[in-house]
Design a protein around this motif. Structure first.
Motif, PDB file in Angstrom:
ATOM      1  N   GLY A  56      17.900  10.137  -1.649  1.00 23.66           N
ATOM      2  CA  GLY A  56      18.624   8.887  -1.879  1.00 23.66           C
ATOM      3  C   GLY A  56      17.856   7.676  -1.398  1.00 23.66           C
ATOM      4  N   LEU A  57      17.280   7.783  -0.202  1.00 25.07           N
ATOM      5  CA  LEU A  57      16.477   6.672   0.316  1.00 25.07           C
ATOM      6  C   LEU A  57      15.251   6.440  -0.553  1.00 25.07           C
ATOM      7  N   GLY A  58      14.641   7.549  -1.019  1.00 24.25           N
ATOM      8  CA  GLY A  58      13.466   7.418  -1.872  1.00 24.25           C
ATOM      9  C   GLY A  58      13.781   6.699  -3.176  1.00 24.25           C
ATOM     10  N   ILE A  59      14.926   7.015  -3.784  1.00 18.62           N
ATOM     11  CA  ILE A  59      15.332   6.345  -5.020  1.00 18.62           C
ATOM     12  C   ILE A  59      15.582   4.866  -4.762  1.00 18.62           C
ATOM     13  N   TRP A  60      16.254   4.549  -3.658  1.00 17.15           N
ATOM     14  CA  TRP A  60      16.543   3.145  -3.316  1.00 17.15           C
ATOM     15  C   TRP A  60      15.240   2.355  -3.175  1.00 17.15           C
ATOM     16  N   ILE A  61      14.278   2.951  -2.441  1.00 13.72           N
ATOM     17  CA  ILE A  61      12.990   2.273  -2.235  1.00 13.72           C
ATOM     18  C   ILE A  61      12.237   2.142  -3.553  1.00 13.72           C
ATOM     19  N   ALA A  62      12.209   3.219  -4.336  1.00 11.56           N
ATOM     20  CA  ALA A  62      11.466   3.199  -5.600  1.00 11.56           C
ATOM     21  C   ALA A  62      12.024   2.172  -6.574  1.00 11.56           C
ATOM     22  N   GLN A  63      13.350   1.983  -6.545  1.00 11.56           N
ATOM     23  CA  GLN A  63      13.970   1.016  -7.442  1.00 11.56           C
ATOM     24  C   GLN A  63      13.862  -0.413  -6.933  1.00 11.56           C
ATOM     25  N   GLY A  64      13.457  -0.584  -5.697  1.00 14.94           N
ATOM     26  CA  GLY A  64      13.320  -1.923  -5.135  1.00 14.94           C
ATOM     27  C   GLY A  64      14.648  -2.632  -4.964  1.00 14.94           C
ATOM     28  N   TRP A  65      15.688  -1.856  -4.672  1.00 11.40           N
ATOM     29  CA  TRP A  65      17.004  -2.457  -4.500  1.00 11.40           C
ATOM     30  C   TRP A  65      17.057  -3.275  -3.214  1.00 11.40           C
ATOM     31  N   VAL A  66      18.149  -3.980  -3.015  1.00 16.65           N
ATOM     32  CA  VAL A  66      18.282  -4.927  -1.921  1.00 16.65           C
ATOM     33  C   VAL A  66      17.899  -4.285  -0.582  1.00 16.65           C
ATOM     34  N   LEU A  67      17.087  -5.013   0.188  1.00 15.21           N
ATOM     35  CA  LEU A  67      16.616  -4.595   1.512  1.00 15.21           C
ATOM     36  C   LEU A  67      15.872  -3.262   1.479  1.00 15.21           C
ATOM     37  N   GLY A 204      -3.694  11.968  -3.688  1.00 15.29           N
ATOM     38  CA  GLY A 204      -4.599  10.825  -3.682  1.00 15.29           C
ATOM     39  C   GLY A 204      -4.941  10.358  -5.083  1.00 15.29           C
ATOM     40  N   ALA A 205      -5.146  11.305  -5.988  1.00 16.61           N
ATOM     41  CA  ALA A 205      -5.453  10.933  -7.374  1.00 16.61           C
ATOM     42  C   ALA A 205      -4.275  10.235  -8.027  1.00 16.61           C
ATOM     43  N   SER A 206      -3.063  10.676  -7.688  1.00 14.02           N
ATOM     44  CA  SER A 206      -1.873  10.071  -8.295  1.00 14.02           C
ATOM     45  C   SER A 206      -1.722   8.611  -7.902  1.00 14.02           C
ATOM     46  N   LEU A 207      -2.246   8.248  -6.723  1.00  8.83           N
ATOM     47  CA  LEU A 207      -2.133   6.858  -6.271  1.00  8.83           C
ATOM     48  C   LEU A 207      -2.964   5.914  -7.127  1.00  8.83           C
ATOM     49  N   LEU A 208      -3.950   6.474  -7.836  1.00  9.65           N
ATOM     50  CA  LEU A 208      -4.736   5.642  -8.748  1.00  9.65           C
ATOM     51  C   LEU A 208      -3.931   5.264  -9.993  1.00  9.65           C
ATOM     52  N   ILE A 209      -2.876   6.043 -10.245  1.00 10.23           N
ATOM     53  CA  ILE A 209      -2.023   5.793 -11.411  1.00 10.23           C
ATOM     54  C   ILE A 209      -0.767   5.019 -11.023  1.00 10.23           C
ATOM     55  N   SER A 210      -0.179   5.428  -9.900  1.00 10.27           N
ATOM     56  CA  SER A 210       1.065   4.788  -9.443  1.00 10.27           C
ATOM     57  C   SER A 210       1.123   4.829  -7.928  1.00 10.27           C
ATOM     58  N   PRO A 211       1.589   3.748  -7.280  1.00 12.09           N
ATOM     59  CA  PRO A 211       1.700   3.739  -5.824  1.00 12.09           C
ATOM     60  C   PRO A 211       3.010   4.350  -5.317  1.00 12.09           C
ATOM     61  N   LEU A 212       3.769   5.015  -6.193  1.00 16.18           N
ATOM     62  CA  LEU A 212       5.107   5.484  -5.833  1.00 16.18           C
ATOM     63  C   LEU A 212       5.107   6.336  -4.571  1.00 16.18           C
ATOM     64  N   LEU A 213       4.216   7.335  -4.507  1.00 18.33           N
ATOM     65  CA  LEU A 213       4.221   8.232  -3.355  1.00 18.33           C
ATOM     66  C   LEU A 213       3.837   7.500  -2.065  1.00 18.33           C
ATOM     67  N   PHE A 214       3.047   6.462  -2.189  1.00 16.96           N
ATOM     68  CA  PHE A 214       2.724   5.668  -1.005  1.00 16.96           C
ATOM     69  C   PHE A 214       3.987   5.054  -0.419  1.00 16.96           C
ATOM     70  N   TRP A 215       4.845   4.507  -1.259  1.00 14.22           N
ATOM     71  CA  TRP A 215       6.022   3.783  -0.786  1.00 14.22           C
ATOM     72  C   TRP A 215       7.170   4.701  -0.365  1.00 14.22           C
ATOM     73  N   VAL A 216       7.313   5.845  -1.023  1.00 11.32           N
ATOM     74  CA  VAL A 216       8.469   6.699  -0.697  1.00 11.32           C
ATOM     75  C   VAL A 216       8.117   7.840   0.247  1.00 11.32           C
ATOM     76  N   TRP A 217       6.807   8.058   0.481  1.00 13.89           N
ATOM     77  CA  TRP A 217       6.412   9.198   1.322  1.00 13.89           C
ATOM     78  C   TRP A 217       5.389   8.811   2.385  1.00 13.89           C
ATOM     79  N   LEU A 218       4.209   8.345   1.993  1.00 11.13           N
ATOM     80  CA  LEU A 218       3.110   8.200   2.939  1.00 11.13           C
ATOM     81  C   LEU A 218       3.353   7.088   3.959  1.00 11.13           C
TER      82      LEU A 218
END
Length: 316
Positions: A56-67, A204-218
């Motif tokens: 749930g937190l990962g979806i909230w962060i990925a969607q860029g919802w409030v705060l 690491g390779a996926s980060l070249l395509i999308s930063p998603l895992l950086f923001w929701v995991w790393l």
């Protein structure tokens, strides 16, 4: 060395002082058999809650919802506390079904850079030699911080990430295993490390395509690790270097949220005294052992305040 008296711990007065073996004997075979009984349902419900929080937190962060940015450290704490599930899985106690324990342990370890097969042997050696400065691998891999500089570095979590990356690389090369690693386990530990490295390379390779895992995991992992470091210090920090689990381990009384995220491991004397008791039965074991607990703390804020109050104190 004896358990310290003072605000950091409560020391019960018993004569003669019991140890964890006498407590087990007092509880009796029938009670122990009931307490040691594992089940799938409590673990699955708990995993659904913990995993659902992360998702749930990962979806909230990925969607860029409030705060969303304010939830990054919360996500990190939820992720880092998968350590306590992996820890339980080393004992094969969260679930009655063996493959569930193995799957939970491996997945948790992958997410927090803690190879599960290797950690099982590391952790079981810790149980055999708890707080023994010469044999406990937790102490041998890094003594508890005793100065402010060492404390701040420790709590930052950076030594953990550096140490675990080095351990995975070491395992992958299969060089100079620790004495607690049996020869039969080395191929599995080597294979585990190489699979983890391959998956991290794909990350690491996926980060070249999308930063998603950086923001929701790393990034959340980096922000959440200090909370886990503070939590883990309370388990044995400032406890006696003796073999008695009632003295070399601390139970910390805390709120339901922390107990939930930590899979009831704040009941740590209880866990070390009877490590085959699954997490969902530890509150009951706490009630049965209440009169025997010798080192306790009234919350992690209290423990941290007392611990930091003695940093650099050479007379301690």
């Amino acid at each position: 060395m004896t358990t310290e008296d003072g605000p950091m711990s409560k020391t019960s007065q018993h004569s003669p002082a019991p140890d964890h073996r006498s407590v087990a004997a007092r509880l009796g075979a029938e009670t122990l058999a009931r307490l040691n009984r594992t089940a799938d349902a409590p673990g699955l419900w708990h995993l659904a809650g913990h995993g659902g929080l992360i998702l749930g937190l990962g979806i909230w962060i990925a969607q860029g919802w409030v705060l969303w940015w304010a939830l990054l450290p919360v996500q990190g704490i939820a992720l880092c506390f998968l350590f306590t599930l992996e820890h339980e899985a080393t004992h094969k106690t969260p679930f009655a079904t063996p493959w569930l324990n193995e799957a939970a342990g491996h997945l948790s370890g992958l997410l927090i850079l803690l190879p599960f097969t290797w950690f099982r042997y590391f952790h079981l050696a810790h149980h055999r030699h708890t707080n023994d400065p010469e044999r406990d691998p937790e102490l041998l891999s890094g003594a508890k911080p005793e100065t402010w500089r060492a404390y701040l570095i420790h709590v930052s979590g950076l030594p953990y990430w550096w140490g675990m990356l080095g351990q995975i690389l070491h395992n992958a090369r299969d060089r100079d295993p620790a004495p607690y690693i049996p020869a039969r386990a080395r191929p599995r530990i080597r294979r585990e490390a190489r699979v983890m490295l391959a998956l991290y390379a794909l990350t690491g390779a996926s980060l070249l395509i999308s930063p998603l895992l950086f923001w929701v995991w790393l990034l959340p992992l980096l922000l959440g690790q200090p909370a886990l470091r503070l939590y883990l210090l309370a388990e044995h920090g400032r406890c006696a270097f003796v073999a008695n689990m009632l003295e070399n381990t601390r139970t910390t009384y805390t709120n339901r949220a922390v107990r939930y995220l930590a899979w009831n491991m704040p009941y740590h004397i209880e866990h070390h005294s009877l490590p085959n008791v699954p997490f969902h039965r530890l509150p009951e074991l706490n009630r049965l052992m209440a009169e025997d607990l010798r080192v306790t703390s009234e919350g992690y804020a209290r423990f941290t305040r007392d611990y930091t109050g003695t940093l650099g104190d050479q007379s301690r």
